[in-house]
Design a protein around this motif. Structure first.
Motif, short mmCIF file in Angstrom:
data_model
loop_
_atom_site.label_atom_id
_atom_site.label_comp_id
_atom_site.label_asym_id
_atom_site.label_seq_id
_atom_site.Cartn_x
_atom_site.Cartn_y
_atom_site.Cartn_z
N CYS A 78 0.81 -1.22 0.00
CA CYS A 78 0.00 0.00 0.00
C CYS A 78 0.84 1.27 0.00
CB CYS A 78 -0.94 0.01 1.21
SG CYS A 78 -2.22 -1.27 1.15
N PHE A 79 2.02 1.24 0.59
CA PHE A 79 2.85 2.44 0.69
C PHE A 79 3.53 2.80 -0.63
CE2 PHE A 79 2.00 2.80 5.05
CZ PHE A 79 2.59 3.97 5.54
N VAL A 80 3.49 1.89 -1.59
CA VAL A 80 4.09 2.17 -2.89
C VAL A 80 2.99 2.21 -3.94
CG1 VAL A 80 5.75 1.43 -4.63
CG2 VAL A 80 6.24 1.06 -2.21
N ASP A 81 2.53 3.39 -4.26
CA ASP A 81 1.50 3.60 -5.30
C ASP A 81 0.16 2.96 -4.99
OD1 ASP A 81 3.42 5.00 -6.71
OD2 ASP A 81 3.99 3.31 -7.96
N GLY A 82 -0.14 2.78 -3.72
CA GLY A 82 -1.44 2.25 -3.35
C GLY A 82 -1.48 0.72 -3.29
N CYS A 83 -2.60 0.19 -2.80
CA CYS A 83 -2.75 -1.26 -2.61
C CYS A 83 -3.14 -1.91 -3.92
CB CYS A 83 -3.81 -1.54 -1.54
SG CYS A 83 -3.59 -0.59 -0.01
N ASP A 84 -2.13 -2.22 -4.73
CA ASP A 84 -2.38 -2.70 -6.08
C ASP A 84 -1.74 -4.05 -6.39
OD1 ASP A 84 0.28 -2.00 -6.16
OD2 ASP A 84 0.07 -0.44 -7.68
N GLY A 85 -1.21 -4.72 -5.37
CA GLY A 85 -0.60 -6.02 -5.57
C GLY A 85 0.75 -5.99 -6.25
N SER A 86 1.33 -4.80 -6.44
CA SER A 86 2.60 -4.69 -7.15
C SER A 86 3.74 -5.37 -6.39
CB SER A 86 2.95 -3.23 -7.43
OG SER A 86 3.05 -2.49 -6.22
N ALA A 136 -5.54 -7.77 0.87
CA ALA A 136 -6.28 -6.96 1.84
C ALA A 136 -7.12 -7.84 2.76
CB ALA A 136 -7.18 -5.96 1.11
N ILE A 137 -7.79 -8.83 2.20
CA ILE A 137 -8.63 -9.72 3.00
C ILE A 137 -7.77 -10.59 3.91
CG2 ILE A 137 -10.32 -11.60 2.92
CD1 ILE A 137 -11.11 -10.50 0.09
N ALA A 138 -6.67 -11.12 3.37
CA ALA A 138 -5.78 -11.98 4.16
C ALA A 138 -5.16 -11.22 5.33
CB ALA A 138 -4.69 -12.55 3.26
N SER A 139 -4.89 -9.93 5.14
CA SER A 139 -4.33 -9.11 6.23
C SER A 139 -5.34 -8.97 7.35
CB SER A 139 -3.93 -7.74 5.69
OG SER A 139 -2.93 -7.85 4.72
N ARG A 140 -6.60 -8.70 6.99
CA ARG A 140 -7.65 -8.60 8.01
C ARG A 140 -7.80 -9.92 8.75
NH1 ARG A 140 -13.22 -8.81 7.12
NH2 ARG A 140 -12.72 -10.72 5.95
N ASP A 141 -7.82 -11.01 8.01
CA ASP A 141 -8.00 -12.32 8.63
C ASP A 141 -6.83 -12.67 9.55
OD1 ASP A 141 -10.42 -12.65 7.39
OD2 ASP A 141 -9.63 -13.87 5.74
N SER A 142 -5.62 -12.27 9.17
CA SER A 142 -4.45 -12.51 10.02
C SER A 142 -4.60 -11.84 11.37
CB SER A 142 -3.19 -12.01 9.32
OG SER A 142 -2.92 -12.73 8.14
N VAL A 143 -5.05 -10.60 11.35
CA VAL A 143 -5.26 -9.85 12.59
C VAL A 143 -6.32 -10.52 13.45
CG1 VAL A 143 -6.09 -7.67 13.57
CG2 VAL A 143 -4.49 -7.65 11.64
N VAL A 144 -7.43 -10.88 12.85
CA VAL A 144 -8.55 -11.48 13.59
C VAL A 144 -8.16 -12.83 14.17
CG1 VAL A 144 -10.90 -12.38 13.41
CG2 VAL A 144 -10.29 -10.24 12.26
N ILE A 145 -7.52 -13.68 13.37
CA ILE A 145 -7.13 -15.01 13.83
C ILE A 145 -6.15 -14.93 14.99
CG2 ILE A 145 -5.89 -17.10 13.14
CD1 ILE A 145 -7.15 -16.66 10.31
N LEU A 146 -5.32 -13.90 15.02
CA LEU A 146 -4.36 -13.73 16.12
C LEU A 146 -4.94 -12.94 17.29
CD1 LEU A 146 -1.13 -13.11 14.02
CD2 LEU A 146 -1.70 -15.13 15.37
N GLY A 147 -6.26 -12.73 17.29
CA GLY A 147 -6.92 -12.14 18.45
C GLY A 147 -7.27 -10.68 18.34
N GLY A 148 -7.04 -10.08 17.18
CA GLY A 148 -7.31 -8.66 17.00
C GLY A 148 -8.70 -8.37 16.50
N PRO A 149 -8.98 -7.12 16.17
CA PRO A 149 -10.33 -6.69 15.79
C PRO A 149 -10.71 -7.08 14.36
CG PRO A 149 -8.82 -4.85 15.60
CD PRO A 149 -8.03 -5.98 16.21
N PHE A 150 -12.00 -7.15 14.13
CA PHE A 150 -12.55 -7.45 12.80
C PHE A 150 -12.99 -6.15 12.14
CE2 PHE A 150 -16.18 -8.11 10.02
CZ PHE A 150 -15.78 -9.19 9.24
N TRP A 151 -12.91 -6.10 10.82
CA TRP A 151 -13.51 -5.01 10.06
C TRP A 151 -13.91 -5.56 8.69
CZ3 TRP A 151 -8.33 -5.52 10.99
CH2 TRP A 151 -7.46 -5.56 9.88
N ASN A 152 -14.85 -4.89 8.08
CA ASN A 152 -15.31 -5.28 6.76
C ASN A 152 -14.34 -4.76 5.71
OD1 ASN A 152 -17.72 -6.63 7.55
ND2 ASN A 152 -18.72 -4.65 7.83
#
Length: 331
Positions: A78-86, A136-152
């Motif tokens: 995300c820090f390099v030209d946005g979240c574009d999978g580059s 983006a989805i995998a990052s959210r799931d990583s946080v949640v699985i390790l005990g952190g908050p959920f977001w859509n």
């Protein structure tokens, strides 16, 4: 996140549900002005969230650290030209990606997990879900699985057909020796506030860092707990060499659990990186660190806000970019 149970049971390729799905996809991708949406895949790939989560969950069960690695991949993308999978693109004889940039080389991990997710998603929804959205989805799931908050997580990002080695190599991504003003500036360049920056730095509650990234701090800085410094020195000698890649937990208390102990460590001068401890060192961000250390709910809330803002910054949408079949190479 609620998922649609299934598509129509009709096997016909031209079933009504298939036609609706294709029509929605055309509407969402036929223009450069398309927007990200939480329901982007509700018709075209309703099982995508379940599929991503299953792979991430299995990977973290095998190695808890991989959750932090996936989250870090997302930041560096995300820090390099946005979240574009580059950041996922491999170098070839005619193409230079971002993986060998100074901030990434022999440091970023988790590419194989993204590959596994992509393979499974392609098997159920070929050519529909971008690598950028998967990350983006995998990052959210990583946080949640390790005990952190959920977001859509909103979908609709498309994959870049280019990479920007020069930007990735020029200091756009904050370095572990960054001072406070430098951190504030680099996050501001991404449309992120000081509060976003401190909250997102809380991602260092999971994961590890290399000796070469924290050696100067544990030997030469005074704002560090002496017992903590000596413990780290035992695995990170003062001269560079074979120990450069020795690892230490960024949060030594609960390294595999997403919580607010990272901020508690800063208050006790036990931040591993220079860029960690500058957040609580008599400066403008001290109050935020104190707040997060005392109230994990506030930290979680602000972290989610920061992640959503970062993930929605400058996405490729509509007819821009492409949907890669393989996250490592252009179509």
């Amino acid at each position: 996140m609620a998922l649609s149970s299934s598509n129509s049971s009709s096997p016909s390729y031209f079933s009504s549900s298939r036609i609706v799905a294709l029509f929605v996809l055309l509407l969402l991708t036929g223009t450069c002005s398309a927007k990200l949406s939480e329901n982007f895949y509700s018709q075209t790939c309703p099982e995508v969230f379940k599929t991503v989560k299953s792979v991430v969950k299995s990977a973290i069960a095998n190695e808890p650290r991989i959750g932090a690695s996936i989250l870090r991949l997302f930041f560096h993308d995300c820090f390099v030209d946005g979240c574009d999978g580059s950041v996922l693109l491999d170098d070839t004889s005619s193409f230079r990606g971002e993986k060998t940039a100074a901030a990434n080389n022999n440091s970023l991990r988790g590419f194989e997990v993204i590959d596994s997710i992509k393979t499974k998603v392609e098997s159920i929804c070929p050519g529909v879900v971008s690598c950028a959205d998967i990350l983006a989805i995998a990052s959210r799931d990583s946080v949640v699985i390790l005990g952190g908050p959920f977001w859509n997580v909103k979908g609709g990002r498309r994959d870049s057909r280019t990479a920007n080695f020069n930007a990735a190599n020029s200091g756009v991504i904050p370095a572990p020796n960054s001072n406070l003003s430098n951190l504030i500036s680099k996050f501001h360049d991404q449309g992120l506030s000081v509060k976003d920056m401190v909250a997102l730095s809380g991602s260092h509650t999971i994961g590890k860092s290399r000796c070469s990234s924290f050696r100067d701090r544990i030997y030469n800085e005074s704002n560090i707990d002496s017992t903590f410094a000596k413990a780290k020195q035992s695995k990170c000698p003062c001269t560079s060499g074979s120990a450069d890649n020795n690892l230490a937990f960024l949060d030594f208390q609960t390294p595999n659990h997403f919580d607010n102990n990272y901020f508690k460590n800063l208050i006790n001068q036990r931040g591993l990186l220079h860029s960690d401890q500058v957040l609580f060192n008599g400066g403008s961000t001290d109050s935020l660190v104190l707040t997060y250390s005392l109230n994990d709910k506030i930290f979680y809330s602000d972290f989610v806000i920061g992640m959503i803002k970062m993930g929605n910054n400058k996405p490729l949408t509509g007819s821009q970019g492409e949907i890669r079949k393989n996250c490592r190479v252009l179509n």
